[in-house]
Write a protein that holds these residues in place. Sequence first.
Motif, short mmCIF file in Angstrom:
data_model
loop_
_atom_site.label_atom_id
_atom_site.label_comp_id
_atom_site.label_asym_id
_atom_site.label_seq_id
_atom_site.Cartn_x
_atom_site.Cartn_y
_atom_site.Cartn_z
N VAL A 156 0.85 -1.22 0.12
CA VAL A 156 -0.09 0.33 -0.26
C VAL A 156 0.97 1.13 0.07
CG1 VAL A 156 -1.93 1.77 1.42
CG2 VAL A 156 -1.58 -1.27 0.94
N ARG A 157 0.69 2.67 -1.01
CA ARG A 157 1.12 3.44 -1.14
C ARG A 157 0.26 4.61 -0.22
NH1 ARG A 157 5.04 4.71 -5.90
NH2 ARG A 157 5.15 6.43 -4.13
N ALA A 158 0.81 5.40 -0.28
CA ALA A 158 -0.13 7.47 0.01
C ALA A 158 0.85 7.74 -0.23
CB ALA A 158 -0.10 7.43 1.59
N ILE A 159 0.08 8.55 -1.33
CA ILE A 159 0.46 9.61 -1.88
C ILE A 159 -0.01 11.29 -2.21
CG2 ILE A 159 2.46 8.98 -3.65
CD1 ILE A 159 0.44 8.97 -6.15
N SER A 160 0.36 12.12 -2.09
CA SER A 160 -0.11 13.41 -1.25
C SER A 160 0.99 15.14 -2.78
CB SER A 160 0.24 14.07 -0.73
OG SER A 160 -1.12 13.69 0.04
N THR A 161 0.22 15.97 -3.62
CA THR A 161 0.65 16.62 -4.30
C THR A 161 2.30 17.02 -3.34
OG1 THR A 161 -1.29 16.77 -5.68
CG2 THR A 161 0.38 18.51 -5.47
N SER A 174 -2.15 3.86 -10.83
CA SER A 174 -3.39 2.65 -10.12
C SER A 174 -4.64 3.28 -10.55
CB SER A 174 -3.43 2.80 -8.74
OG SER A 174 -4.79 1.69 -8.22
N GLU A 175 -5.89 2.56 -10.79
CA GLU A 175 -6.77 2.26 -11.18
C GLU A 175 -7.60 1.06 -11.30
OE1 GLU A 175 -5.98 1.64 -16.27
OE2 GLU A 175 -4.96 0.34 -15.15
N SER A 176 -8.72 1.40 -11.36
CA SER A 176 -10.19 0.96 -11.10
C SER A 176 -10.11 0.69 -9.36
CB SER A 176 -9.34 -0.95 -12.11
OG SER A 176 -10.66 -1.65 -11.83
N ASP A 177 -10.23 -0.25 -9.10
CA ASP A 177 -10.50 -0.63 -7.94
C ASP A 177 -9.68 -0.63 -6.84
OD1 ASP A 177 -13.21 -1.18 -8.25
OD2 ASP A 177 -13.27 -3.35 -8.73
N ASN A 178 -8.18 -0.21 -7.26
CA ASN A 178 -7.76 -0.38 -5.93
C ASN A 178 -7.17 1.00 -5.74
OD1 ASN A 178 -7.01 -3.23 -6.22
ND2 ASN A 178 -5.63 -3.06 -8.34
N LEU A 179 -8.17 1.99 -5.18
CA LEU A 179 -8.03 3.72 -4.94
C LEU A 179 -8.22 3.89 -4.23
CD1 LEU A 179 -5.98 5.69 -6.82
CD2 LEU A 179 -8.21 5.84 -7.82
N VAL A 180 -8.33 4.44 -2.94
CA VAL A 180 -9.00 5.50 -1.94
C VAL A 180 -8.36 6.81 -2.47
CG1 VAL A 180 -9.69 5.48 -0.36
CG2 VAL A 180 -9.55 2.99 -0.41
N VAL A 181 -9.17 7.73 -2.26
CA VAL A 181 -8.89 8.84 -2.22
C VAL A 181 -9.57 9.70 -0.55
CG1 VAL A 181 -9.23 11.61 -3.57
CG2 VAL A 181 -8.92 8.93 -4.40
N CYS A 182 -8.50 10.14 -0.09
CA CYS A 182 -9.51 11.29 1.05
C CYS A 182 -8.93 12.37 0.57
CB CYS A 182 -8.68 10.11 2.16
SG CYS A 182 -8.31 9.16 2.53
N HIS A 183 -9.74 13.63 0.58
CA HIS A 183 -10.26 14.61 1.24
C HIS A 183 -9.83 15.14 2.41
CE1 HIS A 183 -11.00 14.05 -3.75
NE2 HIS A 183 -12.23 13.52 -3.12
N LYS A 184 -9.16 16.15 2.99
CA LYS A 184 -9.51 16.83 3.59
C LYS A 184 -10.61 18.13 4.02
CE LYS A 184 -6.59 19.26 7.94
NZ LYS A 184 -7.51 20.81 8.19
N VAL A 223 -4.28 10.32 -1.33
CA VAL A 223 -4.72 9.00 -2.68
C VAL A 223 -4.21 7.79 -2.01
CG1 VAL A 223 -4.22 8.47 -4.97
CG2 VAL A 223 -4.77 10.16 -4.66
N TRP A 224 -4.29 6.93 -1.64
CA TRP A 224 -4.38 5.75 -1.21
C TRP A 224 -4.40 4.87 -2.06
CZ3 TRP A 224 -2.48 4.50 4.33
CH2 TRP A 224 -2.75 4.92 4.45
N PHE A 225 -3.27 3.55 -2.92
CA PHE A 225 -3.47 2.75 -3.65
C PHE A 225 -2.32 1.79 -3.45
CE2 PHE A 225 -0.03 5.96 -4.49
CZ PHE A 225 0.65 4.85 -5.61
N LYS A 226 -2.91 0.23 -3.98
CA LYS A 226 -1.96 -0.79 -4.02
C LYS A 226 -0.79 -0.59 -4.80
CE LYS A 226 -3.21 -4.55 -3.02
NZ LYS A 226 -2.78 -4.65 -1.83
N ASN A 227 0.56 -0.95 -4.73
CA ASN A 227 2.08 -0.38 -5.76
C ASN A 227 1.88 -1.41 -6.81
OD1 ASN A 227 4.24 0.49 -7.06
ND2 ASN A 227 5.47 0.25 -4.66
#
Length: 396
Positions: A281-286, A309-319, A392-396
Amino acid sequence: MAVRVFHVLASLALMMVVSRAALPPERYWNAVLPNTRMPKSLVDLLKSDFMDDDDKSTSVTVGKGGVNVDAGKPRGGGSHVDVGKGGVHVDTGKPGGGGTHVSVGGGGHYSGGGGVGVHTGKPGKRTDVGVGKGGVTVHTRHKGKPVYVGVKPGPNPFVYNYAAKESQLHDDPNVAMFFLEKDLRPGQDMTVRFGRTDDGYGGGAVFLPRGVSETVPFGSERFSEVLNRFGVEPGSDEAKMMKKTVEECEGRGISGEEKYCATSLESMVDFCVSKLGKDRVRAISTEVEKENRPMQKYAISAGGAKKVSESDNLVVCHKQKFPFTVYYCHKTRATSAYVVPLEGADGTRVKAVVVCHKDTSAWNPNHLAFKVLHVEPGTVPICHFLPQDNVVWFKN
């Protein structure tokens, strides 16, 4: 070192009166996701701007008076923890009222006559957290004036079931965040400003440890109690913005969306792990080279966008806009994420995170993106940049 010492000691003190014991947020992250780097955007929400990084030493003394922990510098600097008949007192700071203080018991000023008090910063520029018989109170002050949410109410452009107001097309900086996927090519110019969710509105919201955040009522049924806890006047812009955040968290998502509002770093980790698992799992920001840059023209650099990442391997968290840090996290279908290198007109380099939605058929037909781009729902992929404090969280 002071930042780490404070978080560990303050968390220990708070947990003496908060029912749920837990690891400090940073340690919880490392325990659950030992191979995942925490983005700077989240690190910044865990530390205080008013604390020093160069404490020189740590000492622990156990005697008749209880326990004393001193992690600091000569002449009154550093961190101090006292556990005795009066309870617990933690002092991280400088002479003259600077730094951080945590007291448990003994009726300290920030503990409401009992319980836990946390004071961060210099007089007139600080954050206070009190946990006592009355529950939890949080106040952030700057130059002697309380700063709570400090924002004007308005719809969240990253909630896809709302209708945009006409005024947004003219005065909402989020307008520039949306574009078409076909524009992700080297040399493409885009005019945008990369900031944070609460830029220009007071800011100051940080993560509370889960054991503390869970004692704060977060919901419409007890909203008046929430306002009272944070000293926000009913009917004020702050109250309206807080109400909007709560309603968005409680509302139904669009078809195919799995959503959750995280009121602590630990609960964000738990939600994302439940959707993606722990492995790879990776987590990235601008990431922006220079902070607080104005809206300006940026060009996509040579090499172009890189899909991560694409499809179902993605979670986005908005502050969200709230007195303490709250994230609206969601997993949606047919979504891709990119890292896009940009260079601004003033030379500023940005490593921007972009999310593209392939299927927008379930979005509100009057969503801001459709109005800006002059397209219909479900016809073309729509992309948007993410502010610096979104993740953005996704599987590497």
